[in-house]
Design a protein around this motif. Structure first.
Motif, mmCIF file in Angstrom:
data_model
loop_
_atom_site.group_PDB
_atom_site.id
_atom_site.type_symbol
_atom_site.label_atom_id
_atom_site.label_comp_id
_atom_site.label_asym_id
_atom_site.label_seq_id
_atom_site.Cartn_x
_atom_site.Cartn_y
_atom_site.Cartn_z
ATOM 1 N N PHE A 72 71.674 76.011 44.950
ATOM 2 C CA PHE A 72 71.889 74.596 45.269
ATOM 3 C C PHE A 72 70.743 73.976 46.058
ATOM 4 N N ARG A 73 70.013 74.817 46.840
ATOM 5 C CA ARG A 73 68.950 74.236 47.691
ATOM 6 C C ARG A 73 67.587 74.836 47.422
ATOM 7 N N GLY A 74 67.504 75.693 46.396
ATOM 8 C CA GLY A 74 66.199 76.266 46.019
ATOM 9 C C GLY A 74 65.809 75.746 44.657
ATOM 10 N N ASP A 75 65.328 76.671 43.810
ATOM 11 C CA ASP A 75 64.854 76.232 42.484
ATOM 12 C C ASP A 75 65.955 76.329 41.421
ATOM 13 N N ALA A 76 67.195 76.594 41.854
ATOM 14 C CA ALA A 76 68.344 76.731 40.924
ATOM 15 C C ALA A 76 68.120 77.849 39.916
ATOM 16 N N TYR A 77 67.252 78.783 40.281
ATOM 17 C CA TYR A 77 66.943 79.953 39.436
ATOM 18 C C TYR A 77 66.238 79.581 38.133
ATOM 19 N N VAL A 78 65.644 78.383 38.095
ATOM 20 C CA VAL A 78 64.887 77.984 36.897
ATOM 21 C C VAL A 78 63.758 78.979 36.638
ATOM 22 N N GLY A 79 63.065 79.386 37.687
ATOM 23 C CA GLY A 79 61.950 80.334 37.517
ATOM 24 C C GLY A 79 62.411 81.651 36.910
ATOM 25 N N ALA A 80 63.495 82.179 37.407
ATOM 26 C CA ALA A 80 64.005 83.460 36.903
ATOM 27 C C ALA A 80 64.464 83.334 35.451
ATOM 28 N N LEU A 81 65.059 82.187 35.114
ATOM 29 C CA LEU A 81 65.514 81.978 33.739
ATOM 30 C C LEU A 81 64.324 81.837 32.797
ATOM 31 N N ARG A 82 63.278 81.136 33.236
ATOM 32 C CA ARG A 82 62.065 81.019 32.422
ATOM 33 C C ARG A 82 61.431 82.399 32.222
ATOM 34 N N GLN A 83 61.365 83.176 33.313
ATOM 35 C CA GLN A 83 60.749 84.518 33.223
ATOM 36 C C GLN A 83 61.519 85.413 32.259
ATOM 37 N N ALA A 84 62.846 85.191 32.189
ATOM 38 C CA ALA A 84 63.668 85.985 31.259
ATOM 39 C C ALA A 84 63.614 85.431 29.837
ATOM 40 N N GLY A 85 62.855 84.351 29.657
ATOM 41 C CA GLY A 85 62.694 83.774 28.320
ATOM 42 C C GLY A 85 63.925 83.054 27.815
ATOM 43 N N VAL A 86 64.758 82.573 28.730
ATOM 44 C CA VAL A 86 66.000 81.894 28.346
ATOM 45 C C VAL A 86 65.705 80.504 27.795
ATOM 46 N N HIS A 87 66.358 80.180 26.656
ATOM 47 C CA HIS A 87 66.186 78.881 26.003
ATOM 48 C C HIS A 87 67.403 77.976 26.143
ATOM 49 N N PHE A 88 68.580 78.568 26.358
ATOM 50 C CA PHE A 88 69.830 77.807 26.276
ATOM 51 C C PHE A 88 70.844 78.470 27.200
ATOM 52 N N ILE A 89 71.677 77.689 27.843
ATOM 53 C CA ILE A 89 72.648 78.211 28.800
ATOM 54 C C ILE A 89 74.066 77.943 28.324
ATOM 55 N N VAL A 90 74.913 78.973 28.391
ATOM 56 C CA VAL A 90 76.319 78.863 28.001
ATOM 57 C C VAL A 90 77.180 79.190 29.221
ATOM 58 N N LEU A 91 77.988 78.229 29.664
ATOM 59 C CA LEU A 91 78.905 78.468 30.771
ATOM 60 C C LEU A 91 80.221 78.976 30.203
ATOM 61 N N ALA A 92 80.704 80.076 30.767
ATOM 62 C CA ALA A 92 81.936 80.703 30.256
ATOM 63 C C ALA A 92 82.784 81.164 31.438
ATOM 64 N N GLY A 93 83.471 80.214 32.048
ATOM 65 C CA GLY A 93 84.251 80.529 33.242
ATOM 66 C C GLY A 93 83.367 80.609 34.472
ATOM 67 N N PHE A 94 82.326 79.797 34.513
ATOM 68 C CA PHE A 94 81.429 79.716 35.683
ATOM 69 C C PHE A 94 81.993 78.668 36.621
ATOM 70 N N LEU A 95 82.132 79.023 37.908
ATOM 71 C CA LEU A 95 82.936 78.176 38.800
ATOM 72 C C LEU A 95 82.137 77.370 39.814
ATOM 73 N N TRP A 96 80.812 77.345 39.689
ATOM 74 C CA TRP A 96 80.021 76.455 40.535
ATOM 75 C C TRP A 96 79.516 75.277 39.721
ATOM 76 N N LYS A 97 79.269 74.157 40.415
ATOM 77 C CA LYS A 97 78.710 72.989 39.731
ATOM 78 C C LYS A 97 77.223 73.218 39.482
ATOM 79 N N VAL A 98 76.803 73.116 38.222
ATOM 80 C CA VAL A 98 75.386 73.288 37.873
ATOM 81 C C VAL A 98 74.598 72.118 38.455
#
Ligand SMILES: Nc1nc2c(c(=O)[nH]1)N[C@@H](CN(C=O)c1ccc(C(=O)N[C@@H](CCC(=O)O)C(=O)O)cc1)CN2
Ligand SMILES: NCC(=O)N[C@@H]1O[C@H](COP(=O)([O-])[O-])[C@@H](O)[C@H]1O
Length: 201
Positions: A72-98
């Motif tokens: 919520f107060r950092g980079d929202a893990y964008v860097g880690a998702l980019r490093q993992a090569g993620v293209h698309f996000i699917v929420l499946a019972g995720f309980l925090w507000k993106v």
């Protein structure tokens, strides 16, 4: 988090906070299909005890456990998702507000499944059995699922798909949840596939 992956893959990150039955169905649909270039590549959770971690381990998938400060107060893990090569996000019972920062990094590329017929029974506090209890308490005769794009508000993004099921007079939150889960497992993978293809066509 090092990753080696095929250049032509479309890589999904599945965000979940709980048991992970939808994550399991998504993994089975995409990763057990040799003809699909769409693959679940990463499981993201905010709960160290989430059942979805076991599902990730059983399917030899990496798990990213996130914390509130960075999310919520950092980079929202964008860097880690980019490093993992993620293209698309699917929420499946995720309980925090993106947060807006993550939405901006994946424009039109984050979807969510909600266990009710939005716009009814959505918003803050409306998750899991709280949803089913409200539906039953209001003596609804039907409920269902809504799959939608994610915007900055809870359960407000453009709807992509809905399916309906009956609410029976003797239903409990648990019995209704079971009927709703069956709808989710039947439809989410194919709706995700359609949304991903539309986003990358
Ligand atoms: N920006 C967005 N983030 C999320 C969305 C969304 O549409 N836009 N959907 C939710 C999923 N969801 C319903 O489908 C949902 C999940 C959780 C809550 C909620 O009230 N959460 C509590 C915290 C619960 C906890 O930490 O255990 C809260 O915010 O107080 C409402 C709706 C996922 N993210
Ligand atoms: N508002 C968000 C919400 O309530 N999501 C719901 O959490 C459950 C997760 O189950 P799973 O962990 O077994 O996939 C699913 O029923 C999903 O619709």
């Amino acid at each position: 988090m090092g990753s080696t992956y095929l250049e032509n893959e479309i890589r999904l990150a599945v965000f979940a906070s709980g048991a992970g039955s939808n994550a399991k169905k998504l993994i089975e649909y995409f990763n057990n299909n040799d003809t699909s270039i769409i693959k679940v590549a990463l499981i993201v959770t905010n709960k160290e005890t989430a059942g979805v971690i076991k599902i990730a381990d059983e399917n030899h998938l990496p798990t990213l456990i996130i914390d509130k400060e960075q999310f919520f107060r950092g980079d929202a893990y964008v860097g880690a998702l980019r490093q993992a090569g993620v293209h698309f996000i699917v929420l499946a019972g995720f309980l925090w507000k993106v947060p807006a920062q993550l939405i901006a990094a994946f424009p039109g590329k984050i979807v969510n499944i909600h266990p009710a017929l939005l716009p009814k029974y959505g918003g803050k506090g409306m998750y899991g059995n709280f949803v089913h209890e409200a539906v039953i308490s209001n003596k609804e005769t039907e409920s269902g699922i809504t799959i939608h794009l994610v915007d900055e508000q809870y359960d407000h993004g453009a709807p992509l798909f809905q399916a309906v099921c009956p609410v029976l007079p003797d239903d409990t939150a648990e019995s209704l949840a079971q009927r709703i889960h069956a709808l989710e497992h039947a439809h989410y993978p194919e709706v995700v596939e359609k949304a991903v293809k539309a986003a990358f066509s």
